[in-house]
Design an enzyme around this catalytic site. Structure first.
Site, PDB file in Angstrom:
ATOM      1  N   ASP A 191       0.867  -1.167   0.000  1.00 27.69           N
ATOM      2  CA  ASP A 191       0.000   0.000   0.000  1.00 27.69           C
ATOM      3  C   ASP A 191       0.912   1.227   0.000  1.00 27.69           C
ATOM      4  O   ASP A 191       2.090   1.131   0.359  1.00 27.69           O
ATOM      5  CB  ASP A 191      -0.881  -0.040   1.255  1.00 27.69           C
ATOM      6  CG  ASP A 191      -1.703   1.207   1.434  1.00 27.69           C
ATOM      7  OD1 ASP A 191      -2.411   1.592   0.483  1.00 27.69           O
ATOM      8  OD2 ASP A 191      -1.637   1.802   2.525  1.00 27.69           O
ATOM      9  N   ASP A 222      -0.261   5.139   0.776  1.00 29.65           N
ATOM     10  CA  ASP A 222      -0.600   6.144   1.787  1.00 29.65           C
ATOM     11  C   ASP A 222      -0.618   5.563   3.195  1.00 29.65           C
ATOM     12  O   ASP A 222      -1.280   4.551   3.453  1.00 29.65           O
ATOM     13  CB  ASP A 222      -1.974   6.759   1.482  1.00 29.65           C
ATOM     14  CG  ASP A 222      -1.997   7.510   0.157  1.00 29.65           C
ATOM     15  OD1 ASP A 222      -0.920   7.890  -0.328  1.00 29.65           O
ATOM     16  OD2 ASP A 222      -3.105   7.722  -0.381  1.00 29.65           O
ATOM     17  N   ASP A 258      -1.318  -0.645   6.017  1.00 23.06           N
ATOM     18  CA  ASP A 258      -1.699  -0.153   7.344  1.00 23.06           C
ATOM     19  C   ASP A 258      -3.156  -0.400   7.685  1.00 23.06           C
ATOM     20  O   ASP A 258      -3.556  -0.226   8.841  1.00 23.06           O
ATOM     21  CB  ASP A 258      -1.430   1.355   7.431  1.00 23.06           C
ATOM     22  CG  ASP A 258      -2.389   2.160   6.560  1.00 23.06           C
ATOM     23  OD1 ASP A 258      -3.182   2.942   7.107  1.00 23.06           O
ATOM     24  OD2 ASP A 258      -2.361   1.996   5.329  1.00 23.06           O
TER      25      ASP A 258
END
Length: 238
Positions: A16, A18, A188
């Site tokens: 991922d 961001d 995250d």
């Protein structure tokens, strides 16, 4: 580093972007502020346009085009275009204005301060495995110094439905020509990253956000293979 499931063979890593490789919160706050100012200054009829108006239009666009949420860039474009139409601009003017607004948005969206630790970690990992970025957002790694680490970047919209849907996870495995079970996805978000990856057949690493607590999640299906608090911890897998 904490292990919750047995970790199998790793032949590739997907990431991922961001809030996994950098802190995206200040980026988005600044970008939204600058994007709003651009629209307000674009035409006198838009001087009083506010973020609340944009949110209302986003909702209306999604109601008219339910699947557009998978492509956040297109969704924003259509919302701004509608704002300009509502302000009295012609269809041609609104389209041109929305394009200009998106160019401005992309400029600010890509002004990201990437930690040196991220560069160092990705550089080491890329010597061992092919790396791929999988994002629901519109960040462009090649514009903020991360592009060279990745074999390719998959974005929701152009490359399938947004995570946690399996489209981009399956496509990554196909393009890498690697068994999906030998890919470790790092992210995250327990739902879009961990849950999406595991349900697609990948292994998953949760990079724990500040104050994050896996024990507070109600869905045991989101249990990752491993949990880390620092990206650099991944180098211990080499």
């Amino acid at each position: 580093m904490r292990f919750y499931r047995p970790l199998g063979r790793i032949s590739a890593l997907t990431f991922d972007l961001d809030d996994t490789l950098y802190d995206n919160r200040p980026v988005i706050l600044r970008t939204e502020r600058e994007a709003l100012t651009f629209v307000q200054n674009y035409h006198p009829a838009l001087r009083s346009f506010q973020n609340e108006d944009l949110q209302r239009l986003r909702q209306a666009v999604r109601e008219a085009e339910p699947e557009i949420y998978h492509d956040v860039t297109r969704w924003r474009f259509r919302s701004i275009e509608q704002a300009m139409l509502d302000a009295g601009l012609s269809a041609e003017e609104a389209s041109a204005g929305a394009h200009a607004a998106m160019i401005n948005f992309a400029k600010w969206r890509s002004r990201i301060d990437v930690p040196q630790q991220t560069h160092d970690t990705l550089k080491q990992l890329a010597k061992k495995w092919p790396l791929v970025a999988i994002t629901n957002g519109n960040a462009q790694p090649e514009l903020f110094g991360l592009g060279d680490y990745f074999e390719f970047v998959l974005r929701a919209g152009p490359h399938g439905r947004s995570k946690p849907f399996s489209d981009m996870y399956f496509l990554a495995a196909e393009k890498l020509n690697v068994p999906i079970g030998e890919i470790l996805h790092v992210g995250d978000d327990l739902t879009t990253d961990v849950g999406g990856a595991i349900r697609s057949g990948m292994q998953a690493c949760w990079i724990r956000p500040e104050n994050g607590d896996l024990m507070q999640t109600w869905d045991s299906r989101l249990l990752p293979h491993l949990e880390i608090s620092r990206l650099a911890s991944l180098t211990s897998l080499i």
